[in-house]
Design a protein around this motif. Structure first.
Motif, short mmCIF file in Angstrom:
data_model
loop_
_atom_site.label_atom_id
_atom_site.label_comp_id
_atom_site.label_asym_id
_atom_site.label_seq_id
_atom_site.Cartn_x
_atom_site.Cartn_y
_atom_site.Cartn_z
N ALA A 60 62.67 11.42 19.67
CA ALA A 60 63.76 10.41 19.42
C ALA A 60 63.14 8.85 19.80
CB ALA A 60 64.90 10.82 20.36
N ILE A 61 62.47 8.81 20.93
CA ILE A 61 62.00 7.41 21.19
C ILE A 61 60.83 6.97 20.17
CG2 ILE A 61 60.75 6.26 23.12
CD1 ILE A 61 62.19 8.19 25.04
N LYS A 62 60.13 7.91 19.92
CA LYS A 62 59.01 7.41 19.00
C LYS A 62 59.71 7.26 17.49
CE LYS A 62 55.83 10.05 21.52
NZ LYS A 62 55.37 8.97 22.29
N THR A 63 60.83 7.87 17.14
CA THR A 63 61.38 7.62 15.87
C THR A 63 62.05 6.17 15.99
OG1 THR A 63 61.85 9.88 15.51
CG2 THR A 63 63.08 8.59 14.06
N GLN A 64 62.70 5.78 16.87
CA GLN A 64 63.32 4.59 17.10
C GLN A 64 62.34 3.30 16.94
OE1 GLN A 64 65.10 4.51 21.05
NE2 GLN A 64 66.65 5.78 20.54
N ASP A 65 61.29 3.66 17.33
CA ASP A 65 60.40 2.40 17.19
C ASP A 65 59.44 2.29 16.24
OD1 ASP A 65 58.23 4.09 18.41
OD2 ASP A 65 58.84 3.51 20.23
N SER A 118 56.06 7.04 15.17
CA SER A 118 56.02 8.57 15.40
C SER A 118 54.67 9.06 14.29
CB SER A 118 57.19 9.25 14.48
OG SER A 118 57.47 8.53 13.29
N THR A 158 55.34 6.34 25.45
CA THR A 158 55.73 4.98 24.82
C THR A 158 55.98 4.17 25.86
OG1 THR A 158 56.51 6.35 22.92
CG2 THR A 158 57.31 4.26 23.15
N ARG A 178 57.29 0.35 26.70
CA ARG A 178 58.13 -1.08 25.90
C ARG A 178 57.70 -2.34 26.74
NH1 ARG A 178 62.32 2.00 23.75
NH2 ARG A 178 61.61 2.87 21.77
N THR A 228 56.47 -2.52 21.29
CA THR A 228 56.18 -0.93 21.71
C THR A 228 54.63 -0.89 21.97
OG1 THR A 228 57.94 -0.15 20.60
CG2 THR A 228 56.27 1.45 20.98
#
Length: 140
Positions: free
Chosen positions: A58-63, A66, A73, A75, A80
């Motif tokens: 989910a974190i990788k999809t946000q930024d 992915s 990850t 910030r 990122t």
């Protein structure tokens, strides 16, 4: 007395340059190499807030990282930093301030910080963004 005041003034002016750079690192609670990377960042002047997450996808999809994902990850400011990126590449990113989402050392390369001995000049760092093909940011 003037000399002492001059020295104190220089010390105060230099203080912001000595301040640690804040970084928030998201990682799996069971990942040992992520802990090594946190130590690496801290040794290189970063103040790291490590946050354990059981949903790294989910974190990788946000930024948008992915497609160039690694195990953790980070910030830093508005950027990122994905994976085991050497400090030299992070410093370049912060110094140049390009209009990109961030940078990545995809996968878990053995020659990267936190993954064994770092071999300079062998690690490809890519730009994060919406490009169909990954674009090289630097070789560290």
């Amino acid at each position: 007395m003037k000399k002492l005041l001059s020295i104190l003034a220089l010390m105060l002016l230099a203080q912001p340059a000595l301040a640690a750079i804040n970084a928030t690192l998201y990682k799996s609670p069971s990942c040992g190499c992520c802990e090594e990377y946190v130590k690496y960042l801290e040794k290189n002047g970063f103040k790291v807030n490590a946050i354990n997450s059981n949903d790294m996808s989910a974190i990788k999809t946000q930024d948008g990282s992915s497609n160039l994902a690694s195990c953790h990850t980070t910030r830093i400011g508005n950027y990122t930093v994905e994976g085991h990126v050497p400090v030299a590449a992070i410093q370049k990113l912060l110094r140049e301030k390009p209009s990109i989402a961030g940078i990545s050392a995809p996968g878990m390369p053995q020659n990267s910080p936190g993954m064994g001995p770092e071999i300079k000049g062998t690690l490809k760092i890519y730009q994060l963004g919406n490009a169909a093909e990954p674009k090289l940011f630097s070789v560290e």
